[in-house]
Design a protein around this motif. Structure first.
Motif, PDB file in Angstrom:
ATOM      1  N   GLN A   1       3.016  14.244 -16.497  1.00 40.57           N
ATOM      2  CA  GLN A   1       3.325  15.659 -16.682  1.00 40.57           C
ATOM      3  C   GLN A   1       4.437  15.866 -17.708  1.00 40.57           C
ATOM      4  OE1 GLN A   1       1.390  17.890 -15.056  1.00 40.57           O
ATOM      5  NE2 GLN A   1       2.363  19.524 -16.217  1.00 40.57           N
ATOM      6  N   LEU A   2       5.382  14.940 -17.733  1.00 39.86           N
ATOM      7  CA  LEU A   2       6.539  15.084 -18.623  1.00 39.86           C
ATOM      8  C   LEU A   2       6.242  14.694 -20.062  1.00 39.86           C
ATOM      9  CD1 LEU A   2       9.442  13.720 -16.385  1.00 39.86           C
ATOM     10  CD2 LEU A   2       9.220  16.056 -17.261  1.00 39.86           C
ATOM     11  N   GLU A   3       5.532  13.559 -20.240  1.00 38.29           N
ATOM     12  CA  GLU A   3       5.391  13.025 -21.597  1.00 38.29           C
ATOM     13  C   GLU A   3       3.980  12.610 -21.962  1.00 38.29           C
ATOM     14  OE1 GLU A   3       8.022   9.694 -21.732  1.00 38.29           O
ATOM     15  OE2 GLU A   3       6.832   8.483 -20.334  1.00 38.29           O
ATOM     16  N   GLY A   4       3.015  12.878 -21.090  1.00 37.53           N
ATOM     17  CA  GLY A   4       1.654  12.454 -21.378  1.00 37.53           C
ATOM     18  C   GLY A   4       1.439  11.008 -20.951  1.00 37.53           C
ATOM     19  N   VAL A   5       0.236  10.521 -21.152  1.00 41.43           N
ATOM     20  CA  VAL A   5      -0.119   9.168 -20.729  1.00 41.43           C
ATOM     21  C   VAL A   5      -0.018   8.225 -21.920  1.00 41.43           C
ATOM     22  CG1 VAL A   5      -1.915   7.720 -19.684  1.00 41.43           C
ATOM     23  CG2 VAL A   5      -1.664  10.109 -18.975  1.00 41.43           C
ATOM     24  N   LYS A   6       0.870   7.262 -21.810  1.00 39.42           N
ATOM     25  CA  LYS A   6       1.060   6.279 -22.879  1.00 39.42           C
ATOM     26  C   LYS A   6       1.026   4.871 -22.298  1.00 39.42           C
ATOM     27  CE  LYS A   6       3.845   9.543 -25.558  1.00 39.42           C
ATOM     28  NZ  LYS A   6       5.167   9.820 -26.187  1.00 39.42           N
ATOM     29  N   PHE A   7       0.126   4.686 -21.341  1.00 38.37           N
ATOM     30  CA  PHE A   7       0.043   3.420 -20.621  1.00 38.37           C
ATOM     31  C   PHE A   7      -1.350   3.307 -20.026  1.00 38.37           C
ATOM     32  CE2 PHE A   7       2.323   6.777 -18.311  1.00 38.37           C
ATOM     33  CZ  PHE A   7       1.370   7.087 -17.338  1.00 38.37           C
ATOM     34  N   ALA A   8      -1.654   2.148 -19.505  1.00 37.36           N
ATOM     35  CA  ALA A   8      -2.927   1.946 -18.809  1.00 37.36           C
ATOM     36  C   ALA A   8      -2.709   0.932 -17.705  1.00 37.36           C
ATOM     37  CB  ALA A   8      -4.012   1.479 -19.774  1.00 37.36           C
ATOM     38  N   PHE A   9      -3.650   0.875 -16.774  1.00 33.91           N
ATOM     39  CA  PHE A   9      -3.550  -0.025 -15.633  1.00 33.91           C
ATOM     40  C   PHE A   9      -4.767  -0.938 -15.580  1.00 33.91           C
ATOM     41  CE2 PHE A   9      -1.751   4.155 -14.303  1.00 33.91           C
ATOM     42  CZ  PHE A   9      -0.417   3.802 -14.447  1.00 33.91           C
ATOM     43  N   GLY A  10      -4.545  -2.158 -15.081  1.00 34.06           N
ATOM     44  CA  GLY A  10      -5.626  -3.129 -15.008  1.00 34.06           C
ATOM     45  C   GLY A  10      -6.754  -2.719 -14.084  1.00 34.06           C
ATOM     46  N   SER A  11      -6.527  -1.703 -13.276  1.00 36.66           N
ATOM     47  CA  SER A  11      -7.579  -1.196 -12.394  1.00 36.66           C
ATOM     48  C   SER A  11      -8.761  -0.662 -13.189  1.00 36.66           C
ATOM     49  CB  SER A  11      -7.024  -0.093 -11.495  1.00 36.66           C
ATOM     50  OG  SER A  11      -6.377   0.902 -12.269  1.00 36.66           O
ATOM     51  N   THR A  12      -8.473  -0.081 -14.356  1.00 37.85           N
ATOM     52  CA  THR A  12      -9.520   0.428 -15.258  1.00 37.85           C
ATOM     53  C   THR A  12      -8.925   0.651 -16.642  1.00 37.85           C
ATOM     54  OG1 THR A  12     -10.872   1.555 -13.587  1.00 37.85           O
ATOM     55  CG2 THR A  12     -11.002   2.400 -15.819  1.00 37.85           C
TER      56      THR A  12
ATOM     57  N   SER B   1       0.833  -1.210   0.000  1.00 31.92           N
ATOM     58  CA  SER B   1       0.000   0.000   0.000  1.00 31.92           C
ATOM     59  C   SER B   1       0.862   1.252   0.000  1.00 31.92           C
ATOM     60  CB  SER B   1      -0.918   0.014   1.227  1.00 31.92           C
ATOM     61  OG  SER B   1      -1.819  -1.058   1.212  1.00 31.92           O
ATOM     62  N   LEU B   2       1.891   1.249   0.841  1.00 34.96           N
ATOM     63  CA  LEU B   2       2.798   2.391   0.901  1.00 34.96           C
ATOM     64  C   LEU B   2       3.576   2.552  -0.403  1.00 34.96           C
ATOM     65  CD1 LEU B   2       4.106   1.875   4.536  1.00 34.96           C
ATOM     66  CD2 LEU B   2       2.887   3.886   3.715  1.00 34.96           C
ATOM     67  N   GLY B   3       3.978   1.436  -0.992  1.00 37.13           N
ATOM     68  CA  GLY B   3       4.697   1.498  -2.259  1.00 37.13           C
ATOM     69  C   GLY B   3       3.851   2.086  -3.370  1.00 37.13           C
ATOM     70  N   VAL B   4       2.560   1.717  -3.400  1.00 38.22           N
ATOM     71  CA  VAL B   4       1.659   2.243  -4.425  1.00 38.22           C
ATOM     72  C   VAL B   4       1.450   3.741  -4.238  1.00 38.22           C
ATOM     73  CG1 VAL B   4      -0.731   2.215  -5.247  1.00 38.22           C
ATOM     74  CG2 VAL B   4       0.468   0.066  -4.849  1.00 38.22           C
ATOM     75  N   ALA B   5       1.137   4.141  -3.007  1.00 39.01           N
ATOM     76  CA  ALA B   5       0.797   5.541  -2.749  1.00 39.01           C
ATOM     77  C   ALA B   5       2.009   6.463  -2.798  1.00 39.01           C
ATOM     78  CB  ALA B   5       0.109   5.665  -1.392  1.00 39.01           C
ATOM     79  N   CYS B   6       3.128   6.002  -2.251  1.00 40.00           N
ATOM     80  CA  CYS B   6       4.272   6.888  -2.062  1.00 40.00           C
ATOM     81  C   CYS B   6       5.343   6.764  -3.136  1.00 40.00           C
ATOM     82  CB  CYS B   6       4.887   6.637  -0.686  1.00 40.00           C
ATOM     83  SG  CYS B   6       3.721   6.902   0.672  1.00 40.00           S
ATOM     84  N   ASN B   7       5.274   5.741  -3.966  1.00 38.12           N
ATOM     85  CA  ASN B   7       6.238   5.578  -5.058  1.00 38.12           C
ATOM     86  C   ASN B   7       5.550   5.508  -6.410  1.00 38.12           C
ATOM     87  OD1 ASN B   7       7.474   4.200  -2.488  1.00 38.12           O
ATOM     88  ND2 ASN B   7       9.232   4.681  -3.771  1.00 38.12           N
ATOM     89  N   PHE B   8       4.630   4.566  -6.533  1.00 39.06           N
ATOM     90  CA  PHE B   8       3.980   4.338  -7.820  1.00 39.06           C
ATOM     91  C   PHE B   8       3.185   5.558  -8.302  1.00 39.06           C
ATOM     92  CE2 PHE B   8      -0.027   2.989  -9.896  1.00 39.06           C
ATOM     93  CZ  PHE B   8       0.489   2.519 -11.088  1.00 39.06           C
ATOM     94  N   ILE B   9       2.317   6.108  -7.456  1.00 37.45           N
ATOM     95  CA  ILE B   9       1.471   7.222  -7.887  1.00 37.45           C
ATOM     96  C   ILE B   9       2.288   8.461  -8.270  1.00 37.45           C
ATOM     97  CG2 ILE B   9      -0.256   8.896  -7.087  1.00 37.45           C
ATOM     98  CD1 ILE B   9      -1.756   6.620  -5.783  1.00 37.45           C
ATOM     99  N   PRO B  10       3.249   8.911  -7.437  1.00 37.85           N
ATOM    100  CA  PRO B  10       4.048  10.060  -7.895  1.00 37.85           C
ATOM    101  C   PRO B  10       4.857   9.786  -9.157  1.00 37.85           C
ATOM    102  CG  PRO B  10       4.870   9.195  -5.801  1.00 37.85           C
ATOM    103  CD  PRO B  10       3.559   8.543  -6.051  1.00 37.85           C
ATOM    104  N   ASN B  11       5.333   8.525  -9.334  1.00 39.63           N
ATOM    105  CA  ASN B  11       6.044   8.174 -10.566  1.00 39.63           C
ATOM    106  C   ASN B  11       5.139   8.339 -11.781  1.00 39.63           C
ATOM    107  OD1 ASN B  11       8.099   7.474  -8.858  1.00 39.63           O
ATOM    108  ND2 ASN B  11       8.118   5.302  -9.379  1.00 39.63           N
ATOM    109  N   VAL B  12       3.909   7.845 -11.661  1.00 37.14           N
ATOM    110  CA  VAL B  12       2.955   7.924 -12.770  1.00 37.14           C
ATOM    111  C   VAL B  12       2.599   9.373 -13.090  1.00 37.14           C
ATOM    112  CG1 VAL B  12       0.570   7.417 -13.451  1.00 37.14           C
ATOM    113  CG2 VAL B  12       1.971   5.648 -12.391  1.00 37.14           C
ATOM    114  N   LEU B  13       2.332  10.159 -12.062  1.00 37.58           N
ATOM    115  CA  LEU B  13       1.910  11.543 -12.291  1.00 37.58           C
ATOM    116  C   LEU B  13       3.057  12.397 -12.830  1.00 37.58           C
ATOM    117  CD1 LEU B  13      -0.449  12.142  -9.237  1.00 37.58           C
ATOM    118  CD2 LEU B  13      -1.007  11.426 -11.569  1.00 37.58           C
ATOM    119  N   THR B  14       4.276  12.071 -12.435  1.00 28.48           N
ATOM    120  CA  THR B  14       5.428  12.777 -12.994  1.00 28.48           C
ATOM    121  C   THR B  14       5.607  12.432 -14.467  1.00 28.48           C
ATOM    122  OG1 THR B  14       6.530  12.786 -10.834  1.00 28.48           O
ATOM    123  CG2 THR B  14       7.912  13.156 -12.769  1.00 28.48           C
ATOM    124  N   ALA B  15       5.463  11.144 -14.802  1.00 28.07           N
ATOM    125  CA  ALA B  15       5.543  10.721 -16.203  1.00 28.07           C
ATOM    126  C   ALA B  15       4.434  11.374 -17.022  1.00 28.07           C
ATOM    127  CB  ALA B  15       5.449   9.206 -16.301  1.00 28.07           C
TER     128      ALA B  15
END
Length: 393
Positions: A207-218, A191-205
C-alpha cells in the motif's frame, strides 16, 4: 547550595529518555496497526475478473531436492490444473535423489500431461535452487515461466487466476502470498508468524510503495524479462533469489503484481532451533536487501514496544492504557486476518499465541540485525553487502 542544584540525576534522565523512545515506538506501532487494517481491507476486498479467453501457455519450473512433507500432494496439485496448455519441468540436481522415483511415478500416472524430469548436476553458483532452475530453463517451451517451491499446494483454478494480470504488457511479474499449515508446535509458531506478521507487513508495504518483491510460493515471469535481467546467472550467488526476481524487473520499468490468490504452504516438522536458524537467515537476507525497511520493522512489534514502555513507567495508569490500546489493535488485526480473510483453522485455534510469536520474532529480528554469517544446508556462508554469498572459510 549551588552545587546541590547542579547535581544531575543521571539514572532518572536515562529512564525518562528510554521511556520517551518507547512511547514514540509504541505510537508508531499503533499507527502501523491501523494502517495495516486499512491495507488488508484494500487488498482482500479487491476482485480480479477472470477473462476465460486469456490463457497463454505456461512453463512451470519445479526445483526439487529430497522427499519433503506432503510432496506428492503438492506436486499433484500443479499437475491437475484446469488450464488449456502448460508443462511442468521437474528439476533435480543429484541423480541419487529419492525424489526422482516419485517424479517418475507421477509422470507415468499422468501420461497425458506434459511433464519432464531433468537431472543435471551443473552448478552455476552457491544457490543450488537457482542452478536447478537454470538447468531446467532450456526445456521450457513457452514465453511465460512459473517458478513455485516444492512445499506449495494449489487448487485447480490456480493458473487460470494468477495469469490474469499479465493481460497488461506493463506487468512483468506476478507473485502470491501464502498461508502456512501445520499441526506441530514449531509449525504452529511459523503459521502464526506468517499470517499475523508477515502478511500484514507485506500488504502494508504494498500500500505504501507498491510491490517490488516476489515470493518463492509463486513467481510468474515473462521469459523476455527474465532474459533482460540476466536470467538465473544474475542471481546464482544470491540468497534472496525470490526477492530479486520480483525486484529487478521493476528497475527496468515493469510492474510486479501481488495476486489476490493465496496458496498453501505445507510446513514440515522440525526442531525449534532449526526454525530459529532458518528465520535468522531469512531476516538477515531482508536486512541486506531492504535495510531501511528492516529497521522500520521495529514498529511492527507493538507488543514489545508497549510492554517496555509500561515497565519504564512502573505500570502507570497512562502506560497501561497505551498497552491495552496497542494489544487490542494487534488482536483486532490478527482476528480479521484469521477469521475474515484467511479462514485458517490452525491460526484460529491458536490465535492466543500471537503475543508469544511477537516475542520470538522480535528476538529473531534483534539477532539478525547484527552479523553476516549464515548456515544454509551443509554450507557456511558470508552474506555480503550486495546480498551475494561467499564461502565462510
Amino acid at each position: 547550595m549551588l552545587n546541590s542544584l547542579l547535581v544531575i540525576n543521571y539514572p532518572s534522565l536515562i529512564i525518562n529518555f528510554f521511556s520517551l523512545v518507547f512511547f514514540i515506538l509504541t505510537l508508531g506501532s499503533i499507527v502501523y496497526y491501523l494502517y495495516s487494517l486499512y491495507s488488508c481491507y484494500r487488498f482482500f476486498s479487491q476482485k480480479e475478473e477472470v477473462n476465460v479467453d486469456f490463457s497463454p501457455p505456461i512453463s512451470i519450473l519445479k526445483p526439487l531436492w529430497g522427499l519433503e512433507y506432503n510432496l506428492e500432494e503438492n506436486l499433484t496439485s500443479f499437475i491437475i490444473q484446469n488450464y488449456p496448455q502448460y508443462q511442468i519441468i521437474f528439476c533435480v540436481r543429484d541423480k541419487h535423489d529419492p525424489v526422482i522415483l516419485l517424479v517418475e511415478k507421477l509422470i507415468n500416472r499422468y501420461a497425458d500431461r506434459d511433464l519432464k524430469l531433468i537431472v543435471n548436476d551443473r552448478i552455476i553458483g552457491y544457490n543450488y535452487k537457482v542452478s536447478n532452475l537454470a538447468n531446467g530453463l532450456k526445456y521450457c517451451d513457452y514465453n511465460l515461466i512459473l517458478i513455485a517451491d516444492s512445499d506449495i499446494e494449489v487448487k485447480e483454478d490456480y493458473l487460470k487466476k494468477i495469469v490474469q494480470p499479465l493481460q497488461q504488457e506493463k506487468v512483468g511479474v506476478v507473485t502470491c502470498l501464502y498461508q502456512s499449515l501445520s499441526h506441530n508446535f514449531t509449525g504452529i509458531i511459523e503459521s502464526l508468524g506468517v499470517a499475523c506478521n508477515f502478511i500484514p507487513n507485506v500488504l502494508t508495504a504494498r500500500q505504501l510503495e507498491g510491490v517490488k518483491f516476489a515470493f518463492g510460493s509463486t513467481i510468474l515471469i515473462r521469459k523476455k524479462i527474465l532474459e533482460k535481467i540476466g536470467s538465473f546467472e544474475r542471481i546464482a550467488n544470491s540468497l534472496a533469489d525470490d526477492f530479486l526476481l520480483g525486484n529487478l524487473p521493476t528497475k527496468l520499468g515493469y510492474e510486479t503484481v501481488l495476486s489476490n490468490y493465496i496458496v498453501k504452504h505445507q510446513i514440515t516438522e522440525e526442531i525449534f532451533n532449526h526454525y530459529l536458524k532458518r528465520q535468522i537467515r531469512w531476516f538477515r537476507c531482508i536486512r541486506v536487501q531492504r535495510f531501511k525497511g528492516y529497521l522500520g520493522m521495529i514498529f511492527t512489534y507493538g507488543t514489545i514496544n508497549s510492554i517496555i514502555f509500561c515497565l519504564f513507567n512502573h505500570l502507570s495508569f497512562f502506560s497501561l492504557i497505551v498497552l491495552i490500546i496497542t494489544l487490542s489493535l494487534k488482536l483486532l488485526l490478527n482476528y480479521k486476518l484469521s477469521f475474515k480473510y484467511l479462514n485458517n483453522d490452525t491460526i484460529i485455534q491458536y490465535l492466543g499465541l500471537i503475543f508469544v510469536v511477537d516475542l520470538i520474532r522480535f528476538y529473531i529480528w534483534s539477532i539478525a540485525l547484527f552479523g553476516n554469517k549464515i548456515k544454509w544446508g551443509n554450507n557456511h556462508f558470508i552474506l555480503k553487502s550486495n546480498g551475494e554469498l561467499s564461502i565462510d572459510s
